[in-house]
Design a protein around this motif. Structure first.
Motif, PDB file in Angstrom:
ATOM      1  N   GLU A 233       8.856  12.807  -7.611  1.00 27.41           N
ATOM      2  CA  GLU A 233       8.423  11.854  -7.964  1.00 27.41           C
ATOM      3  C   GLU A 233       9.046  10.328  -9.255  1.00 27.41           C
ATOM      4  O   GLU A 233       9.057   9.301  -8.960  1.00 27.41           O
ATOM      5  CB  GLU A 233       6.507  11.336  -9.024  1.00 27.41           C
ATOM      6  N   GLU A 234       9.617  10.837 -10.083  1.00 26.46           N
ATOM      7  CA  GLU A 234      11.087  10.424 -10.792  1.00 26.46           C
ATOM      8  C   GLU A 234      12.019   9.985 -10.374  1.00 26.46           C
ATOM      9  O   GLU A 234      12.040   8.283 -10.719  1.00 26.46           O
ATOM     10  CB  GLU A 234      10.762  10.794 -11.551  1.00 26.46           C
ATOM     11  N   HIS A 235      12.225  10.836  -9.088  1.00 29.06           N
ATOM     12  CA  HIS A 235      13.397  10.503  -8.794  1.00 29.06           C
ATOM     13  C   HIS A 235      12.861   9.174  -7.284  1.00 29.06           C
ATOM     14  O   HIS A 235      13.951   7.631  -6.902  1.00 29.06           O
ATOM     15  CB  HIS A 235      14.120  11.114  -8.582  1.00 29.06           C
ATOM     16  N   ARG A 236      11.557   9.276  -7.063  1.00 32.77           N
ATOM     17  CA  ARG A 236      11.144   8.189  -6.038  1.00 32.77           C
ATOM     18  C   ARG A 236      11.517   6.460  -6.630  1.00 32.77           C
ATOM     19  O   ARG A 236      11.954   5.651  -5.751  1.00 32.77           O
ATOM     20  CB  ARG A 236      10.211   8.633  -4.997  1.00 32.77           C
TER      21      ARG A 236
ATOM     22  N   ASN B 237      19.600   6.546   0.363  1.00 30.14           N
ATOM     23  CA  ASN B 237      19.697   5.961  -0.763  1.00 30.14           C
ATOM     24  C   ASN B 237      17.444   6.069   0.172  1.00 30.14           C
ATOM     25  O   ASN B 237      16.571   6.761  -0.127  1.00 30.14           O
ATOM     26  CB  ASN B 237      19.070   4.878  -0.893  1.00 30.14           C
ATOM     27  N   VAL B 238      17.833   5.749   1.844  1.00 34.73           N
ATOM     28  CA  VAL B 238      16.575   5.979   2.460  1.00 34.73           C
ATOM     29  C   VAL B 238      16.310   7.123   2.514  1.00 34.73           C
ATOM     30  O   VAL B 238      14.769   7.723   2.511  1.00 34.73           O
ATOM     31  CB  VAL B 238      16.513   5.207   3.779  1.00 34.73           C
ATOM     32  N   PHE B 239      16.911   7.902   2.581  1.00 34.90           N
ATOM     33  CA  PHE B 239      16.807   9.546   3.239  1.00 34.90           C
ATOM     34  C   PHE B 239      16.351  10.337   1.345  1.00 34.90           C
ATOM     35  O   PHE B 239      14.716  10.908   2.147  1.00 34.90           O
ATOM     36  CB  PHE B 239      18.354  10.220   2.972  1.00 34.90           C
ATOM     37  N   GLN B 240      16.718  10.297   0.501  1.00 33.26           N
ATOM     38  CA  GLN B 240      16.292  10.644  -0.753  1.00 33.26           C
ATOM     39  C   GLN B 240      15.395   9.726  -1.087  1.00 33.26           C
ATOM     40  O   GLN B 240      14.146  10.371  -1.381  1.00 33.26           O
ATOM     41  CB  GLN B 240      17.051   9.311  -1.714  1.00 33.26           C
ATOM     42  N   LEU B 241      14.434   8.372  -1.269  1.00 28.97           N
ATOM     43  CA  LEU B 241      13.189   8.871  -1.096  1.00 28.97           C
ATOM     44  C   LEU B 241      12.242   8.762  -0.249  1.00 28.97           C
ATOM     45  O   LEU B 241      11.249   8.991  -1.133  1.00 28.97           O
ATOM     46  CB  LEU B 241      13.914   6.672  -0.856  1.00 28.97           C
TER      47      LEU B 241
ATOM     48  N   GLN C  37      20.726  17.162  -3.409  1.00 31.53           N
ATOM     49  CA  GLN C  37      20.534  18.430  -2.969  1.00 31.53           C
ATOM     50  C   GLN C  37      19.498  18.644  -4.141  1.00 31.53           C
ATOM     51  O   GLN C  37      18.865  19.299  -3.035  1.00 31.53           O
ATOM     52  CB  GLN C  37      21.898  19.141  -2.460  1.00 31.53           C
ATOM     53  N   GLU C  38      19.187  18.443  -4.578  1.00 32.48           N
ATOM     54  CA  GLU C  38      18.785  18.897  -5.367  1.00 32.48           C
ATOM     55  C   GLU C  38      16.843  18.608  -5.083  1.00 32.48           C
ATOM     56  O   GLU C  38      16.206  19.316  -5.319  1.00 32.48           O
ATOM     57  CB  GLU C  38      19.247  19.224  -7.481  1.00 32.48           C
ATOM     58  N   GLU C  39      17.062  16.844  -5.434  1.00 32.92           N
ATOM     59  CA  GLU C  39      16.022  16.783  -4.842  1.00 32.92           C
ATOM     60  C   GLU C  39      15.104  17.086  -3.963  1.00 32.92           C
ATOM     61  O   GLU C  39      13.993  17.568  -4.041  1.00 32.92           O
ATOM     62  CB  GLU C  39      16.078  15.802  -5.546  1.00 32.92           C
TER      63      GLU C  39
ATOM     64  N   ASN D 150       0.526  -1.075   0.024  1.00 34.36           N
ATOM     65  CA  ASN D 150       0.078   0.276  -0.262  1.00 34.36           C
ATOM     66  C   ASN D 150       1.002   1.411  -0.134  1.00 34.36           C
ATOM     67  O   ASN D 150       0.605   2.082  -0.601  1.00 34.36           O
ATOM     68  CB  ASN D 150      -1.380   0.275   1.324  1.00 34.36           C
ATOM     69  N   TRP D 151       2.013   0.919   0.626  1.00 38.51           N
ATOM     70  CA  TRP D 151       2.551   2.319   1.004  1.00 38.51           C
ATOM     71  C   TRP D 151       3.459   2.281  -0.907  1.00 38.51           C
ATOM     72  O   TRP D 151       3.825   3.109  -0.677  1.00 38.51           O
ATOM     73  CB  TRP D 151       3.802   1.929   1.922  1.00 38.51           C
ATOM     74  N   LYS D 152       4.141   1.653  -0.857  1.00 34.82           N
ATOM     75  CA  LYS D 152       4.646   1.813  -2.460  1.00 34.82           C
ATOM     76  C   LYS D 152       4.027   1.919  -3.503  1.00 34.82           C
ATOM     77  O   LYS D 152       3.797   3.611  -4.326  1.00 34.82           O
ATOM     78  CB  LYS D 152       4.680   0.432  -2.740  1.00 34.82           C
ATOM     79  N   ARG D 153       2.782   1.813  -2.945  1.00 31.51           N
ATOM     80  CA  ARG D 153       0.967   2.510  -4.780  1.00 31.51           C
ATOM     81  C   ARG D 153       1.768   3.631  -4.097  1.00 31.51           C
ATOM     82  O   ARG D 153       1.189   4.988  -5.001  1.00 31.51           O
ATOM     83  CB  ARG D 153       0.113   2.030  -4.329  1.00 31.51           C
ATOM     84  N   LYS D 154       1.096   4.592  -2.435  1.00 29.94           N
ATOM     85  CA  LYS D 154       1.078   5.681  -2.786  1.00 29.94           C
ATOM     86  C   LYS D 154       1.980   6.401  -2.957  1.00 29.94           C
ATOM     87  O   LYS D 154       1.993   7.832  -3.752  1.00 29.94           O
ATOM     88  CB  LYS D 154       1.090   6.017  -0.605  1.00 29.94           C
ATOM     89  N   ILE D 155       3.467   6.284  -2.693  1.00 25.21           N
ATOM     90  CA  ILE D 155       4.607   7.008  -2.839  1.00 25.21           C
ATOM     91  C   ILE D 155       5.072   7.052  -5.022  1.00 25.21           C
ATOM     92  O   ILE D 155       5.627   8.107  -5.182  1.00 25.21           O
ATOM     93  CB  ILE D 155       6.448   6.458  -2.436  1.00 25.21           C
TER      94      ILE D 155
END
Length: 243
Positions: free
Chosen positions: A156-159, A147-151, A185-187, A13-18
């Motif tokens: 949306e695309e980078h996630r 990578n968790v931080f970036q996630l 940093q840009e993201e 459910n979480w993966k669909r949401k993000i």
């Protein structure tokens, strides 16, 4: 329903949401944020960039965020996650108090909030990794944390790209010898909530700062829980396959 079955459902459910397409309200907010960014002093943007660059370097090579390795092998996944949620509650409160304090000071103290909040976020992620029994002195574990931080804080695309790395961590980690700090940093900068930028404005900064920081830690906590679930559940499946 056992705990593993329950969290597998929660992860899906979480993966669909993000990964779902941003709402129209979200897209309008992002446009408004882009316009607001034009009114934020260049010094603020430079500070954010340098703060993130320093945070990445400290995460990869420093000892500032290191936590004592703890033996949690006797704990179930449910018990470990309970501990992580307890830690999150403490860090969430700390972030809210810090955001209110710096927000009340207007733009100068508001600028100081960015490196402070980054530090709080990283300390929480190191704690979460340690509770799961991972050795945060290892380079690959620090890469996973980034990578968790970036996630948690990306477009949306980078996630989607980072989620794929998390889902295939054992294969992907060998190709990740370094982090593209500029992209990160840009993201992060572009993802910072519209409301977070309002913290820099006098008069409303205190309330906005507390609210924004609380919610950003909540978002990070949810991401960390599910990222480690993906990793742990993937490992448990591999063990079954080899038995």
């Amino acid at each position: 329903m056992d705990y593993e079955t329950k969290i597998r459902s929660e992860v899906e459910n979480w993966k669909r949401k993000i990964t779902k397409r941003s709402s129209m309200v979200k897209r309008i907010t992002e446009k408004a944020q882009g316009k607001l960014n034009q009114f934020i002093p260049e010094k603020a943007h430079q500070l954010i960039t340098e703060s993130i660059k320093k945070m990445i370097q400290t995460t990869l090579f420093g000892s500032d965020f290191l936590t004592k390795k703890r033996d949690t092998s006797a704990l179930s996944l449910e018990e470990k996650e309970k501990l992580i949620k307890e830690k999150l509650a403490v860090y969430r409160k700390t972030a809210a108090v810090e955001g209110a304090g710096t927000g009340a000071g207007g733009i100068l103290l508001g600028l100081a909030d960015f490196p402070l909040l980054l530090s709080i976020k990283m300390k929480f992620l190191f704690e979460a990794a340690a509770i799961h029994g991972y050795d945060t002195s290892r380079y690959e574990e620090r890469l996973f944390i980034l990578n968790v931080f970036q996630l948690a804080f990306s477009s949306e695309e980078h996630r989607k790209k980072v989620l794929s790395i998390i889902e295939n961590w054992e294969q992907e980690k060998v190709h990740l010898m370094d982090v593209d700090w500029r992209t990160l940093q840009e993201e992060y900068r572009d993802h910072i909530d519209f409301v977070k930028m309002l913290q820099l404005l006098p008069g409303i900064g205190a309330v906005v700062g507390a609210y924004a920081n609380y919610n950003l830690l909540e978002q990070l906590g949810e991401t960390a829980l599910n990222a480690y679930r993906i990793r742990l559940l993937d490992n448990s499946l591999k063990k079954i396959d080899t038995e």
